[in-house]
Design a protein around this motif. Structure first.
Motif, mmCIF file in Angstrom:
data_model
loop_
_atom_site.group_PDB
_atom_site.id
_atom_site.type_symbol
_atom_site.label_atom_id
_atom_site.label_comp_id
_atom_site.label_asym_id
_atom_site.label_seq_id
_atom_site.Cartn_x
_atom_site.Cartn_y
_atom_site.Cartn_z
ATOM 1 N N CYS A 1 34.227 40.411 20.196
ATOM 2 C CA CYS A 1 33.591 39.813 21.374
ATOM 3 C C CYS A 1 34.629 39.152 22.273
ATOM 4 C CB CYS A 1 32.539 38.791 20.948
ATOM 5 S SG CYS A 1 31.012 39.527 20.350
ATOM 6 N N HIS A 2 35.614 38.491 21.683
ATOM 7 C CA HIS A 2 36.648 37.854 22.505
ATOM 8 C C HIS A 2 37.446 38.908 23.279
ATOM 9 C CE1 HIS A 2 36.538 33.890 20.175
ATOM 10 N NE2 HIS A 2 36.347 33.591 21.438
ATOM 11 N N PHE A 3 37.721 40.035 22.650
ATOM 12 C CA PHE A 3 38.452 41.091 23.361
ATOM 13 C C PHE A 3 37.633 41.618 24.540
ATOM 14 C CE2 PHE A 3 39.169 45.686 23.938
ATOM 15 C CZ PHE A 3 40.464 45.644 24.417
ATOM 16 N N ILE A 4 36.361 41.912 24.296
ATOM 17 C CA ILE A 4 35.497 42.391 25.387
ATOM 18 C C ILE A 4 35.426 41.348 26.488
ATOM 19 C CG2 ILE A 4 33.139 43.057 25.979
ATOM 20 C CD1 ILE A 4 32.850 44.172 23.163
ATOM 21 N N GLN A 5 35.301 40.083 26.091
ATOM 22 C CA GLN A 5 35.243 39.007 27.082
ATOM 23 C C GLN A 5 36.517 38.984 27.930
ATOM 24 O OE1 GLN A 5 35.934 34.900 25.833
ATOM 25 N NE2 GLN A 5 33.955 34.349 26.708
ATOM 26 N N ALA A 6 37.671 39.149 27.286
ATOM 27 C CA ALA A 6 38.937 39.139 28.026
ATOM 28 C C ALA A 6 38.994 40.272 29.046
ATOM 29 C CB ALA A 6 40.112 39.231 27.054
ATOM 30 N N VAL A 7 38.574 41.477 28.642
ATOM 31 C CA VAL A 7 38.606 42.632 29.556
ATOM 32 C C VAL A 7 37.660 42.394 30.740
ATOM 33 C CG1 VAL A 7 38.170 45.101 29.783
ATOM 34 C CG2 VAL A 7 39.232 44.222 27.705
ATOM 35 N N LEU A 8 36.464 41.928 30.448
ATOM 36 C CA LEU A 8 35.475 41.726 31.510
ATOM 37 C C LEU A 8 35.882 40.586 32.439
ATOM 38 C CD1 LEU A 8 32.214 42.141 29.397
ATOM 39 C CD2 LEU A 8 33.146 43.767 31.038
ATOM 40 N N MET A 9 36.410 39.499 31.884
ATOM 41 C CA MET A 9 36.840 38.374 32.713
ATOM 42 C C MET A 9 38.013 38.778 33.608
ATOM 43 S SD MET A 9 35.046 35.517 32.155
ATOM 44 C CE MET A 9 36.100 34.096 32.338
ATOM 45 N N MET A 10 38.954 39.544 33.058
ATOM 46 C CA MET A 10 40.095 39.976 33.858
ATOM 47 C C MET A 10 39.640 40.894 34.986
ATOM 48 S SD MET A 10 43.402 39.444 33.955
ATOM 49 C CE MET A 10 44.028 39.077 32.311
ATOM 50 N N ALA A 11 38.574 41.665 34.743
ATOM 51 C CA ALA A 11 38.085 42.611 35.758
ATOM 52 C C ALA A 11 37.424 41.910 36.928
ATOM 53 C CB ALA A 11 37.101 43.591 35.116
ATOM 54 N N ARG A 12 37.185 40.607 36.815
ATOM 55 C CA ARG A 12 36.657 39.866 37.972
ATOM 56 C C ARG A 12 37.690 39.768 39.099
ATOM 57 N NH1 ARG A 12 33.609 34.632 35.182
ATOM 58 N NH2 ARG A 12 31.541 35.605 34.947
ATOM 59 N N LEU A 13 38.968 39.870 38.733
ATOM 60 C CA LEU A 13 40.068 39.913 39.696
ATOM 61 C C LEU A 13 40.209 38.622 40.500
ATOM 62 C CD1 LEU A 13 39.753 43.569 41.107
ATOM 63 C CD2 LEU A 13 41.024 42.743 39.122
ATOM 64 N N ASP A 14 39.838 37.490 39.924
ATOM 65 C CA ASP A 14 40.152 36.210 40.546
ATOM 66 C C ASP A 14 41.057 35.431 39.603
ATOM 67 O OD1 ASP A 14 38.486 34.028 38.979
ATOM 68 O OD2 ASP A 14 37.100 35.691 39.324
ATOM 69 N N GLN B 1 43.148 33.827 34.316
ATOM 70 C CA GLN B 1 43.839 32.890 33.437
ATOM 71 C C GLN B 1 43.040 32.649 32.157
ATOM 72 O OE1 GLN B 1 46.945 31.838 34.014
ATOM 73 N NE2 GLN B 1 46.899 30.948 31.971
ATOM 74 N N ALA B 2 41.715 32.541 32.309
ATOM 75 C CA ALA B 2 40.857 32.381 31.125
ATOM 76 C C ALA B 2 40.953 33.605 30.216
ATOM 77 C CB ALA B 2 39.413 32.141 31.551
ATOM 78 N N ALA B 3 40.973 34.789 30.817
ATOM 79 C CA ALA B 3 41.102 36.019 30.028
ATOM 80 C C ALA B 3 42.441 36.061 29.294
ATOM 81 C CB ALA B 3 40.962 37.233 30.938
ATOM 82 N N LEU B 4 43.499 35.605 29.966
ATOM 83 C CA LEU B 4 44.819 35.599 29.335
ATOM 84 C C LEU B 4 44.856 34.637 28.152
ATOM 85 C CD1 LEU B 4 47.695 36.756 29.592
ATOM 86 C CD2 LEU B 4 48.277 34.764 30.965
ATOM 87 N N GLU B 5 44.216 33.480 28.296
ATOM 88 C CA GLU B 5 44.170 32.523 27.194
ATOM 89 C C GLU B 5 43.398 33.108 26.008
ATOM 90 O OE1 GLU B 5 42.499 29.045 28.883
ATOM 91 O OE2 GLU B 5 44.234 28.603 30.156
ATOM 92 N N LEU C 1 46.432 43.883 39.151
ATOM 93 C CA LEU C 1 45.840 43.687 40.470
ATOM 94 C C LEU C 1 45.778 42.205 40.832
ATOM 95 C CD1 LEU C 1 42.901 46.269 40.319
ATOM 96 C CD2 LEU C 1 45.002 46.451 41.662
ATOM 97 N N VAL C 2 45.586 41.352 39.828
ATOM 98 C CA VAL C 2 45.558 39.912 40.101
ATOM 99 C C VAL C 2 46.972 39.391 40.331
ATOM 100 C CG1 VAL C 2 44.898 37.656 39.190
ATOM 101 C CG2 VAL C 2 43.472 39.638 38.720
ATOM 102 N N ASP C 3 47.870 39.688 39.404
ATOM 103 C CA ASP C 3 49.258 39.236 39.484
ATOM 104 C C ASP C 3 50.067 40.073 38.499
ATOM 105 O OD1 ASP C 3 51.695 38.011 39.527
ATOM 106 O OD2 ASP C 3 50.975 36.001 39.096
ATOM 107 N N PRO C 4 51.032 40.860 38.975
ATOM 108 C CA PRO C 4 51.816 41.684 38.049
ATOM 109 C C PRO C 4 52.460 40.892 36.925
ATOM 110 C CG PRO C 4 52.232 42.355 40.321
ATOM 111 C CD PRO C 4 51.391 41.116 40.382
ATOM 112 N N ALA C 5 52.714 39.602 37.168
ATOM 113 C CA ALA C 5 53.304 38.789 36.108
ATOM 114 C C ALA C 5 52.356 38.664 34.914
ATOM 115 C CB ALA C 5 53.658 37.403 36.646
#
Length: 914
Positions: free
Chosen positions: A552-565, A570-574, A601-605
């Protein structure tokens, strides 16, 4: 929430504290009380006065002595305090209770709230820097909506109420939100029917079998008190006297032999003794029951195994004799035997005593079956439940309790069938329970949905590697979707299994078919609900839960990162880093690719940071996944790791070596690491020389000189392309490169231009291909320095180092040395034919030393491009005489050596006179 070290001051609003308390579910109330008691008893908290006041009030309420309450362990005291919390606690105590509850169990919502408010905090959700850091956010209503979406209205409502009760002035900006939250909480409570919680009785040190009388219980308490070295407990000798006295008063009393065996197992100085004169079969059974109970209580696995082996016949007799010692064994040791590998003995014991089950032992057996199911052992669970079903009619129970126990047992039987893949039988069991509405449980609906989809458990909802497998998994989930949806509709956030299944379904649907914001957010709602449910669950730990949480945490990270804000990214990265710390699960590549692309797309870093994390945990296996030059270029760690990987290329195929070197060159050029790019080009050139399959790809790499600047110069590229075309037998294109090289060298390096011109004839080019190429007369005609030649002819000592060439040039070496020494006897020529060896890096230091000791150096262009660059740089700092040799034939080598000798002598004389 701000942190408080000592007890907060009393505040008004006592009735409101009680209202918040009534909103908590029973498990959460128990957690809050446990957190409260732990802080009261913590010496570092310095809450002695609060602790004394609370215990005094509770003692008066219960009619207990205060010392009795003080001696209780936290769990016992919590059971006593829990029903009286609303009347015992004052405002100060309420503050402490909820402060501990949120600190120990609700850090997720605290941290998320403070993040949304841009308030600095630590990892437990407490404000850092003092209360002056708490300022009203611009849009509290939006923050509330976000929290409700992620944690649910009940959690948010309780949290906001607690904050405003603790400090109304500090959290005043939350006040306008409370009426709406109250109404939403009431509506949510009306729409949910929480399932009854029937927990098995917790076995403590004094939970003794119902086979014993009050006298037996007193003796047992004394034994346990002595072992625990409690105050005023009997000494071991006094304890032995007590047990022996009880036994001597009535040697025919069978249960006294249990205490003898129990004592012999627990006291170190005593040994088992089955040879007492008065022993008969039944007394030996009771003695063995006590002996095994003592070993089990100490978790002495070796002693249990030894006793079962030594007294196997006695154990079999006790197991098969209904009641008596066998019934005692069932309550005392059955669960231990089952979990420690003595399944045969445990099954024999249950089968022999199933007509003598008590409510307590029935609950223990049901719990053992549940534990077996959690471990994935459906066969053992099925045996336990079948025996329990046979014994259930013989248990004395109230009708309501019997009905509920039967319903729970039926569900476990269905799960046992499901675990073994008998889906039709499991479907019938679950359908019957749902139709009769005898067991109100969201997990029952989730089980039914899983069975219809052909899943043994939630763990089989594995994230698929391929799109085809994803389509098949979606089709399976759709079979049970109705029941998952019913569970969510009826039980809300408590339906964590249904949320988990629907979260995976929504995620795969978004990934495969509908990458819209609505589809993404709907999947995220279910995943967040499943996460909250699993992280706040109070039931016993499930071995599968860490895996489900990770998923669930992995899916959450992918979905949160896809918001592109930025905030969601940052939450997805954590979340990703949390996953990386907890394990090294390899997630499907295409899903990780989606995570990386969204991060880029958010930040290449961010993508570079993710790539570095993947490499750290999975090594070169993830190179195809993270192999974007711009990501590698942003991570010095990754670039260095890839460089080392390329250097060890002998272990892999040449094709893979080529791909890695190409990636290294691209990443190094993006990062501005010229030396690394040069090493990469050198590796690619070596592969192309060894294997003609890579000549064309190398030519493509060299097609745009500007792209390789400053790693290779224009002349480096022209020479390399000439050699590649010659390697392919494409002479017209090779000679075209020579023409371009001639013009590039003619005006700035005429000697190299002359040697380049000689290559046309050396390689058999038609005169039409180079007849129009001419050197300027002043550059083409060398006026020999007569004085220098006379000194050389007279035998002046001079050393020339010739570097480059392969076995073809090596054939000329002896002839060239003889011809030079015949004319100039003092000239010593040393040849180092490096060819295309990949080991030049090991030789370069020695070559540099030889070059520094020579009077002049000839660098043949037939060597690895990077080696030539390294040697030229070494000879230019400090400047030392060297000339190039572009030709490959004997005459070109002789001409270069002669010219180098003249230049070397001239340089020596100028150094002396200067």
């Amino acid at each position: 929430m701000s942190r408080t070290v000592t007890a907060p001051p009393p505040q008004a609003g006592l009735n409101d504290w009680k209202a918040v308390w009534t909103r908590l579910l029973p498990p959460d109330r128990h957690r809050a009380v446990m957190a409260f008691l732990e802080r009261l008893r913590d010496p570092a908290a310095r809450l002695e006065l609060v602790c004394d006041a609370t215990l005094n009030t509770l003692a008066r309420r219960k009619g207990f002595r205060v010392e009795t309450l003080r001696r209780m362990n936290p769990h016992q005291l919590a059971d006593v305090l829990l029903p009286h919390v609303p009347v015992v606690l004052g405002a100060r105590e309420w503050n402490l209770l909820f402060l501990g509850y949120f600190a120990d169990y609700k850090t997720a919502i605290m941290c998320r709230f403070l993040d949304l408010c841009d308030i600095p905090h630590d990892d437990r959700g407490f404000v850092v820097g003092g209360d002056d850091k708490i300022v009203p956010p611009p849009d509290p209503a939006r923050i509330q909506e976000t929290l409700v979406e992620e944690f649910g209205v009940m959690e948010v409502g309780i949290y906001f109420h607690v904050l405003t009760l603790m400090d109304p002035d500090l959290w005043q900006f939350l006040m306008p939100l409370l009426p709406g939250l109250d109404q939403a909480m009431t509506t949510a409570a009306q729409n949910q029917t929480p399932p009854p919680v029937v927990a098995p009785p917790e076995r403590t040190a004094l939970d003794i079998s119902e086979e014993f009388t009050q006298l037996d219980r007193v003796v047992m308490e004394q034994i346990i008190a002595t072992l625990a070295q409690e105050d005023r407990a009997l000494t071991p000798d006094e304890l032995v006297d007590l047990v022996e006295s009880v036994h001597a008063l009535d040697t025919g009393r069978q249960r006294s032999y249990f205490h003898l065996g129990f004592l012999d197992a627990l006291l170190p100085e005593r040994r088992p003794d089955m040879s007492r004169p008065e022993m008969n079969e039944e007394r030996r059974q009771w003695y063995l029951a006590g002996l095994l109970s003592g070993h089990v209580r100490q978790h002495d696995h070796d002693a249990v195994r030894d006793a079962l082996h030594r007294y196997a016949a006695i154990f079999r007799a006790a197991s098969s004799t209904p009641g008596g010692a066998g019934a005692c064994l069932l309550g005392e040791v059955h669960a231990y035997l089952l979990t420690q590998g003595f399944q045969n003995e445990a099954t024999r014991l249950l089968r022999g005593q199933r007509r003598h089950l008590t409510p307590a032992t029935a609950t223990l057996i049901l719990q053992s079956a549940t534990d077996a199911l959690r471990e994935g052992n459906g066969a053992i669970a099925n045996v336990l439940l079948a025996e329990l079903r046979e014994g259930l009619p013989h248990i004395t129970l109230d009708p309501a309790d019997r009905d509920h126990l039967e319903a729970r047992m039926s569900r476990r039987l269905g799960q046992a069938l499901q675990c073994q893949g008998h889906f039709s039988g499991a479907r019938e069991a679950f359908a019957r329970l749902i139709a009769e509405d005898r067991l109100i449980s969201p997990r029952l609906y989730a089980d039914m949905g899983l069975v219809l989809g052909g899943f043994r458990s939630l763990t089989e909802l594995v994230l698929p590697e391929t799109s085809d497998r994803a389509q098949a998994l979606l089709a399976q989930i759709r079979q049970g979707e109705r029941y998952f949806a019913d569970a969510v509709s009826r039980f809300g956030q408590m339906a964590l299994g249904a949320h988990h299944a629907l979260g995976i379904q929504g995620f795969l649907h978004w990934l495969e078919h509908d990458s819209t914001d609505d589809a993404r957010e709907q999947a995220l709602v279910h995943v967040n609900a499943a996460l909250i449910g699993m992280m706040t669950a109070t039931d016993p730990p499930d071995p599968a839960r860490p895996l489900l949480l990770e998923r669930c945490h992995f899916i959450q990270a992918v979905l949160m990162m896809a918001r592109l804000d930025a905030a969601s990214a940052q939450a997805a990265l954590e979340t990703w880093h949390m996953l990386a710390r907890s394990g090294s699960t390899r997630w499907p590549d295409r899903m990780v690719q989606r995570l990386l692309e969204s991060a880029d797309l958010v930040d290449p870093a961010l993508a570079a940071e993710l790539a570095e994390s993947l490499w750290h945990h999975h090594g070169s296996a993830v190179l195809p996944l993270i192999g974007r030059p711009e990501w590698l270029a942003r991570s010095p760690c990754l670039l260095e790791a890839l460089q080392h990987l390329c250097r060890r290329g002998g272990e892999i195929s040449r094709q893979m070596q080529w791909e890695r070197w190409s990636l290294l060159v691209a990443a190094a050029l993006v990062a501005g690491r010229v030396a690394v790019a040069q090493e990469g080009l050198d590796g690619m050139e070596h592969l192309a020389h060894e294997d003609s399959r890579f000549c064309e790809p190398m030519l493509d790499q060299l097609a745009d000189p500007a792209r390789l600047d400053p790693a290779w110069s224009e002349t480096d590229i022209l020479r390399a392309r000439f050699r590649l075309y010659r390697r392919l037998g494409r002479d017209p294109e090779a000679f075209a490169q020579l023409r371009t090289l001639f013009f590039a060298l003619r005006d700035i390096r005429p000697l190299e231009a002359a040697q380049t011109l000689a290559l046309f004839d050396e390689y058999g080019a038609a005169s039409a291909q180079y007849a129009d190429l001419h050197l300027p007369v002043v550059e083409a005609d060398h006026d020999e320095d007569t004085a220098l030649q006379e000194q050389l002819a007279a035998g002046v000592d001079l050393t020339v180092l010739f570097v480059g060439g392969n076995e073809i040039q090596a054939r000329y070496s002896d002839d060239l040395v003889r011809e030079i020494t015949d004319q100039w006897p003092g000239v010593q020529v040393t040849f180092r034919h490096t060819g295309w060896s990949s080991n030049w890096g090991r030789e370069v230091s020695h070559l540099k030393r030889q070059a520094a000791e020579a009077d002049a150096v000839v660098l043949m262009t037939m060597m690895r491009t990077t080696l030539g660059r390294v040697l030229r740089e070494a000879l230019n700092d400090p400047p030392r005489p060297w000339i190039p040799c572009t030709g490959t034939g004997r005459q070109a080598l002789l001409q270069s050596i002669r010219h180098a000798a003249l230049i070397g002598l001239r340089h020596r004389e100028r150094a002396v006179t200067g």
